[in-house]
Design an enzyme around this catalytic site. Structure first.
Site, mmCIF file in Angstrom:
data_model
loop_
_atom_site.group_PDB
_atom_site.id
_atom_site.type_symbol
_atom_site.label_atom_id
_atom_site.label_comp_id
_atom_site.label_asym_id
_atom_site.label_seq_id
_atom_site.Cartn_x
_atom_site.Cartn_y
_atom_site.Cartn_z
ATOM 1 N N THR A 138 -5.790 -3.443 -5.912
ATOM 2 C CA THR A 138 -5.268 -2.147 -6.374
ATOM 3 C C THR A 138 -4.010 -1.799 -5.585
ATOM 4 O O THR A 138 -3.890 -2.140 -4.409
ATOM 5 C CB THR A 138 -6.346 -1.061 -6.166
ATOM 6 O OG1 THR A 138 -7.434 -1.341 -7.052
ATOM 7 C CG2 THR A 138 -5.816 0.329 -6.488
ATOM 8 N N THR A 146 1.649 -3.413 -5.373
ATOM 9 C CA THR A 146 1.875 -4.859 -5.253
ATOM 10 C C THR A 146 0.844 -5.615 -6.096
ATOM 11 O O THR A 146 1.189 -6.559 -6.816
ATOM 12 C CB THR A 146 1.790 -5.298 -3.778
ATOM 13 O OG1 THR A 146 2.475 -4.336 -2.970
ATOM 14 C CG2 THR A 146 2.441 -6.650 -3.574
ATOM 15 N N ASP A 195 -4.912 -9.038 -3.228
ATOM 16 C CA ASP A 195 -4.789 -7.588 -3.062
ATOM 17 C C ASP A 195 -3.631 -7.277 -2.115
ATOM 18 O O ASP A 195 -3.204 -8.144 -1.344
ATOM 19 C CB ASP A 195 -6.107 -7.035 -2.496
ATOM 20 C CG ASP A 195 -6.298 -5.555 -2.790
ATOM 21 O OD1 ASP A 195 -5.328 -4.891 -3.219
ATOM 22 O OD2 ASP A 195 -7.417 -5.041 -2.585
ATOM 23 N N GLY A 255 -6.363 1.043 1.826
ATOM 24 C CA GLY A 255 -6.937 2.299 1.348
ATOM 25 C C GLY A 255 -5.926 3.400 1.142
ATOM 26 O O GLY A 255 -6.292 4.523 0.798
ATOM 27 N N GLY A 313 -4.173 3.695 -1.282
ATOM 28 C CA GLY A 313 -4.349 4.100 -2.689
ATOM 29 C C GLY A 313 -5.739 4.638 -2.970
ATOM 30 O O GLY A 313 -6.048 5.008 -4.105
ATOM 31 N N GLU A 338 -12.460 -2.308 -2.957
ATOM 32 C CA GLU A 338 -11.638 -3.430 -2.474
ATOM 33 C C GLU A 338 -12.403 -4.238 -1.424
ATOM 34 O O GLU A 338 -12.350 -5.470 -1.419
ATOM 35 C CB GLU A 338 -10.337 -2.907 -1.863
ATOM 36 C CG GLU A 338 -9.372 -2.370 -2.903
ATOM 37 C CD GLU A 338 -8.127 -1.726 -2.293
ATOM 38 O OE1 GLU A 338 -7.109 -1.693 -2.989
ATOM 39 O OE2 GLU A 338 -8.175 -1.260 -1.140
ATOM 40 N N LYS A 380 5.128 -4.588 5.746
ATOM 41 C CA LYS A 380 3.717 -4.287 6.050
ATOM 42 C C LYS A 380 3.220 -5.027 7.292
ATOM 43 O O LYS A 380 2.147 -4.730 7.806
ATOM 44 C CB LYS A 380 2.827 -4.648 4.855
ATOM 45 C CG LYS A 380 3.208 -3.988 3.531
ATOM 46 C CD LYS A 380 2.937 -2.513 3.556
ATOM 47 C CE LYS A 380 3.196 -1.803 2.243
ATOM 48 N NZ LYS A 380 2.306 -2.141 1.173
#
Ligand code: A5P
Length: 232
Positions: A28, A31, A83, A97, A99, A105, A123
């Site tokens: 989710t 990306t 992910d 998290g 999102g 996830e 990131k």
């Protein structure tokens, strides 16, 4: 390249890892959405896979892309989850998290033999914690749970604000599971494993966004090209 092009580059590399017959976890976030789009293109070209979506948003996108979906009840073991992440350190430890989908996830990642993280290079961090750590809690007893989390953070040497995440309408943000999220603004997390263990013992905490020992590889897109970490 702008951030979207970098995310797309990482996602397209991950889509190339998918082989016929694979059982996939579908992540989710922005990306992961590029990955679902790239996977949809391959499916329309004849690739035969099934996917477990990690959120209602991803379910909707995957359905529109024509990707065949399943559940962890029908398909409890997955070959590969792809992910995104909010932060990733040199040992493939993650914060996820941002999102709000961390619970599904993490369940999906834990059911997968491989988890490949896709992200733009921004990131990558030396130490986790600049990104606020999402902690998913049940609405019942919110204030008592918040205090218990604050005490656990304190004992762990991780001080910082705990903020209830808001939705666009000003009320509390609710996850797909109907829970709330407390974002812990810690600045740095020196001992992620100890913090994860402490959070896991608090009644009312459903899950937290520290993903430790789950990612097996990562594809990071930078202006200088793709960097692969771990087993991709
Ligand atoms: C969703 O809950 C998150 O774990 C996302 O995977 C994470 O926030 C990364 O999202 P972006 O790809 O949108 O940065």
């Amino acid at each position: 390249m702008n951030a979207e092009s970098l995310k797309r580059a990482a996602a397209e590399r991950a889509a190339a890892l998918v082989a016929n017959g694979m059982r996939l976890g579908l992540g989710t976030g922005s990306t992961a959405a590029h990955f679902v789009a790239a996977l949809g293109e391959r499916v329309r070209g004849g690739l035969n896979v099934v996917g477990v979506p990690t959120s209602e948003a991803t379910r909707g996108q995957a359905e529109r892309e024509g990707i065949r979906l399943t559940t962890l009840d029908e398909t409890p073991e997955l070959d590969l989850t792809v992910d995104g992440a909010d932060e990733i350190d040199g040992s493939l430890r993650l914060i996820k998290g941002g999102g709000g989908a961390l619970l599904r996830e993490k369940i999906v990642a834990a059911a997968s033999r491989r988890m490949v993280v896709i992200a733009d290079g921004s990131k990558r961090v030396e130490r986790l914690g600049r990104f606020p750590l999402p902690i998913e809690v049940v609405p019942f007893g919110l204030e008592a749970t918040r205090r218990a989390i604050a005490r656990a953070l304190d004992r762990n040497g991780s001080r910082g604000d705990l903020r209830l995440r808001s939705a666009a309408n000003g009320g509390p943000f609710a996850t797909d599971g109907g829970h709330f999220i407390l974002d812990a603004h810690l600045g740095r997390i020196d001992a992620p494993e100890a913090l994860a263990a402490a959070l896991a013992t608090i009644p009312g905490v459903v899950e937290h966004g520290l993903f430790l020992g789950l990612a097996t590889g990562a594809i990071l897109a930078t202006d200088d090209g793709l960097i692969e970490v771990g087993a991709v």
